[in-house]
Design an enzyme around this catalytic site. Structure first.
Site, PDB file in Angstrom:
ATOM      1  N   GLY A  95     144.030   3.108  -9.309  1.00  0.00           N
ATOM      2  CA  GLY A  95     143.439   3.314  -8.002  1.00  0.00           C
ATOM      3  C   GLY A  95     143.373   2.003  -7.247  1.00  0.00           C
ATOM      4  CG  HIS A 131     132.284  -3.778 -13.170  1.00  0.00           C
ATOM      5  ND1 HIS A 131     133.125  -2.782 -13.573  1.00  0.00           N
ATOM      6  CD2 HIS A 131     132.676  -4.124 -11.920  1.00  0.00           C
ATOM      7  CE1 HIS A 131     133.998  -2.532 -12.602  1.00  0.00           C
ATOM      8  NE2 HIS A 131     133.748  -3.330 -11.595  1.00  0.00           N
TER       9      HIS A 131
END
Length: 173
Positions: A7, A48
């Site tokens: 992506g 993250h």
């Protein structure tokens, strides 16, 4: 099972990969390839980390991905590699074509023998304008060739756009 989640930037690919790892109900080890070389990358790393479950294992390895995969893979275990394009960038920045080829080849060669589930996350970079500069064009080319080679070896390949997964190969999500 080998899975490749592709992506663009902020497409939801990491979030999808993390959800797949969670849904696997396996023990998970997150393999981070990024390096905190500037403040912005530091913020991405923190983001993250905050999103990942605290019980997941963590291995930080910017270069020797095949070695880490061989050491950490196990039956009943899930490895989540985020992300391949940062790993590729790290190798390109060494300015050592032989090292890049050796690490890429080692990765591709080790995949068939790895036990457990492995989820790779990578940026799909070749869908836009041809970039300026030799290094940037080389990066896009190398990423494209790596993705093709991995997609051939993976049982599932997913393209993520706007947070929506489109299964390109294998069972749909």
């Amino acid at each position: 099972m080998l899975q490749l989640i592709l992506g663009g930037a902020r497409s939801g690919k990491s979030r999808l990969a993390e959800q797949l790892a969670t849904d696997s109900a396996l023990a998970v080890t997150y393999i981070a390839t990024s390096q905190p070389l500037d403040g912005e990358m530091n913020q991405r790393i923190v983001h993250h980390r905050e999103r990942r479950p605290s019980h997941w294992g963590l291995i930080e390895e910017p270069l020797e991905l095949a070695r880490v995969l061989q050491q950490a893979s196990a039956p009943g275990h899930c490895l989540l590699v985020d992300c391949l394009t940062l790993w590729l960038t790290n190798l390109l920045m060494l300015d050592d074509q032989e090292r890049l080829l050796a690490e890429r080849d080692a990765l591709l060669q080790c995949l068939p023998g790895l036990p457990g589930t492995i989820i790779f996350v990578s940026n799909e970079t070749g869908m836009g304008v041809v970039p300026l500069g030799e290094l940037t064009r080389r990066y896009v080319d190398e990423a494209g060739w790596l993705h093709q080679a991995l997609a051939e070896r993976c049982q599932r390949v997913v393209l993520t756009v706007a947070g929506l997964p489109l299964t390109l190969k294998g069972t749909a999500l």
